[in-house]
Design a protein around this motif. Structure first.
Motif, PDB file in Angstrom:
ATOM      1  N   GLN A  92     -49.995  -6.371 -31.753  1.00  0.00           N
ATOM      2  CA  GLN A  92     -50.467  -7.755 -31.688  1.00  0.00           C
ATOM      3  C   GLN A  92     -50.900  -8.105 -30.273  1.00  0.00           C
ATOM      4  O   GLN A  92     -51.928  -8.764 -30.073  1.00  0.00           O
ATOM      5  N   GLN A 138     -54.819  -8.868 -29.237  1.00  0.00           N
ATOM      6  CA  GLN A 138     -54.608 -10.306 -29.378  1.00  0.00           C
ATOM      7  C   GLN A 138     -55.899 -11.104 -29.520  1.00  0.00           C
ATOM      8  O   GLN A 138     -55.901 -12.219 -30.032  1.00  0.00           O
ATOM      9  N   LEU A 141     -51.249  -7.513 -40.180  1.00  0.00           N
ATOM     10  CA  LEU A 141     -50.304  -7.812 -39.099  1.00  0.00           C
ATOM     11  C   LEU A 141     -49.291  -8.868 -39.536  1.00  0.00           C
ATOM     12  O   LEU A 141     -48.065  -8.656 -39.444  1.00  0.00           O
ATOM     13  N   TYR A 142     -49.792 -10.008 -40.020  1.00  0.00           N
ATOM     14  CA  TYR A 142     -48.886 -11.093 -40.364  1.00  0.00           C
ATOM     15  C   TYR A 142     -48.069 -10.794 -41.614  1.00  0.00           C
ATOM     16  O   TYR A 142     -46.905 -11.220 -41.725  1.00  0.00           O
ATOM     17  N   LYS A 187     -45.257  -8.631 -40.232  1.00  0.00           N
ATOM     18  CA  LYS A 187     -44.332  -9.415 -39.424  1.00  0.00           C
ATOM     19  C   LYS A 187     -43.450 -10.289 -40.326  1.00  0.00           C
ATOM     20  O   LYS A 187     -42.258 -10.492 -40.043  1.00  0.00           O
TER      21      LYS A 187
END
Length: 307
Positions: A160, A164, A175-176, A179
Motif C-alpha cells: 500500500q 500509494q 488491497l482493501y 486488509k
C-alpha cells in the motif's frame, strides 16, 4: 518465525472471514449440472497436461480436495505434482502447504514439518521477485490463509505504501479486500467495514459483477455483525440485482438467507417470509442450509397465520 511455530499455525488453518464462494466454488459454478469434482476432472481432461491452464485447474482441484477434507486423494495429487520439475511458483507453495496438511492428518508429523517449512521459506524468497502489486497481494492472501496474519498485514502495508498513488481499481479492490480480512480476523469489525466499503467503491468502479457481489456481500455481512441491520439489509437487497444471473444463483440464495435473517432480527417475520419463499435450499451449503431450516421452523407459524 521458527518452523515449529509456523507448523502449529498451519495446522490451525483458518478459513476466510468472508462467506463468499471460494475460487474453486466460483469456477465450478460455470456448470451446475455436474458435481464440482466431476467438472474439475472434465476441465483437466480437456487441457494439455502441465500447461498453464492445466496447472490453474489443478490448483482449484487441490483447493476442492482440501475444502472437502479428502486428505488421502489430496496427498496423492500433491505427490504426483511434486515429481514435476517446473511447477509454477505459486502452485508449488500451494502444493507444499496442502501436502504438509495431508501428511499431518495421516500421522506423518515430521515430514509435515519439513514441507510446511518449505512453504514458508519459498514464500519469503519470492517476496522480492514479484514487482507486480497484485502478485504481492496474492502472496499476502496466501500467508493469511496459512495463518501468518502478522506477516500478511506487514506485506499489505508495504504494498500500500509503495503504490500509494495508484488509482488502479483492481489493485484497490484486492488491497482493501485483503486488509479487511486481517481486520476481521482480529475482531476489528469497524475497521474491516471501512476497508470493505473502499473495496466496494473499487468494485463498482471496475463494473465487474462478481467483484461487486463479493464486495457488497462482505460489507453487508460485516454491517450485520456490527448490528447495523438497516445498512446490511439495504446492501443485501441491492446485491440481488447483481446475483440474479444464473451463474450467481448460489450467492443469490445465500443473500436471501441473510435478508431473511435480518428481517427476523428486526422482528419482521412477514417481511422475512417474502425472502424465505424465494430461497432454493438445494443451492445452499451445510451452514446456510441449517439457517434455512431454522428460519423455516420460526416462520411456519407466520405462514399458517397468513391464511
Amino acid at each position: 518465525m521458527r518452523s515449529a511455530a509456523f507448523f502449529t499455525m498451519l495446522m490451525a488453518f483458518n478459513l476466510s472471514a468472508s462467506e463468499n464462494l471460494s475460487d474453486h466454488e466460483q469456477f465450478c459454478q460455470q456448470d451446475t449440472t455436474v458435481s464440482c469434482a466431476n467438472y474439475l476432472q472434465q476441465k483437466l481432461s480437456a487441457l494439455p497436461p502441465f500447461s498453464n491452464g492445466w496447472y490453474r485447474v489443478k490448483g482449484f482441484q487441490l483447493d476442492y480436495l482440501f475444502d472437502q477434507h479428502q486428505f488421502q486423494p489430496l496427498q496423492t495429487e500433491a505427490e504426483l505434482l511434486l515429481q514435476q520439475q517446473s511447477l509454477p511458483d505459486m502452485l508449488k507453495v500451494q502444493v507444499y502447504f496442502y501436502y504438509a496438511k495431508a501428511l499431518f492428518v495421516s500421522g506423518q508429523s515430521e515430514a509435515a514439518k519439513r514441507y510446511s517449512s518449505k512453504a514458508i521459506q519459498m514464500l519469503q524468497e519470492v517476496y522480492s521477485a514479484f514487482g507486480n502489486p497484485l502478485r504481492i497481494i496474492e502472496l499476502a492472501n496466501l500467508q493469511y490463509s496459512l495463518g501468518e496474519v502478522d506477516q500478511a498485514e506487514q506485506l499489505l502495508h508495504q504494498v500500500q505504501w509503495k503504490y500509494q498513488k495508484s488509482k488502479d481499481a483492481l489493485f484497490l479492490f484486492e488491497l482493501y479486500s485483503n486488509k479487511a480480512l486481517v481486520s476481521h480476523q482480529r475482531d476489528k469489525l469497524d475497521e474491516a467495514a471501512e476497508y470493505r466499503a473502499e473495496a466496494l467503491k473499487a468494485a463498482l468502479s471496475l463494473g465487474h459483477t462478481n467483484k461487486i457481489i463479493v464486495a457488497m456481500g462482505n460489507l453487508a455481512r460485516t454491517k450485520q455483525l456490527l448490528g447495523q441491520l438497516s445498512a446490511a439489509f439495504e446492501l443485501y437487497e441491492q446485491s440481488l440485482v447483481y446475483t440474479s444471473g444464473p451463474e450467481y444463483q448460489v450467492q443469490h440464495a445465500i443473500h436471501l438467507v441473510r435478508l431473511t435473517e435480518i428481517c427476523l432480527q428486526q422482528q419482521q417475520p412477514v417481511h422475512a417470509l417474502t425472502f424465505y419463499r424465494l430461497i432454493d435450499p438445494e443451492l445452499l451449503g451445510t451452514s446456510h442450509k441449517q439457517l434455512y431450516q431454522q428460519f423455516g421452523s420460526i416462520l411456519l407459524v407466520t405462514a399458517t397465520d397468513s391464511f
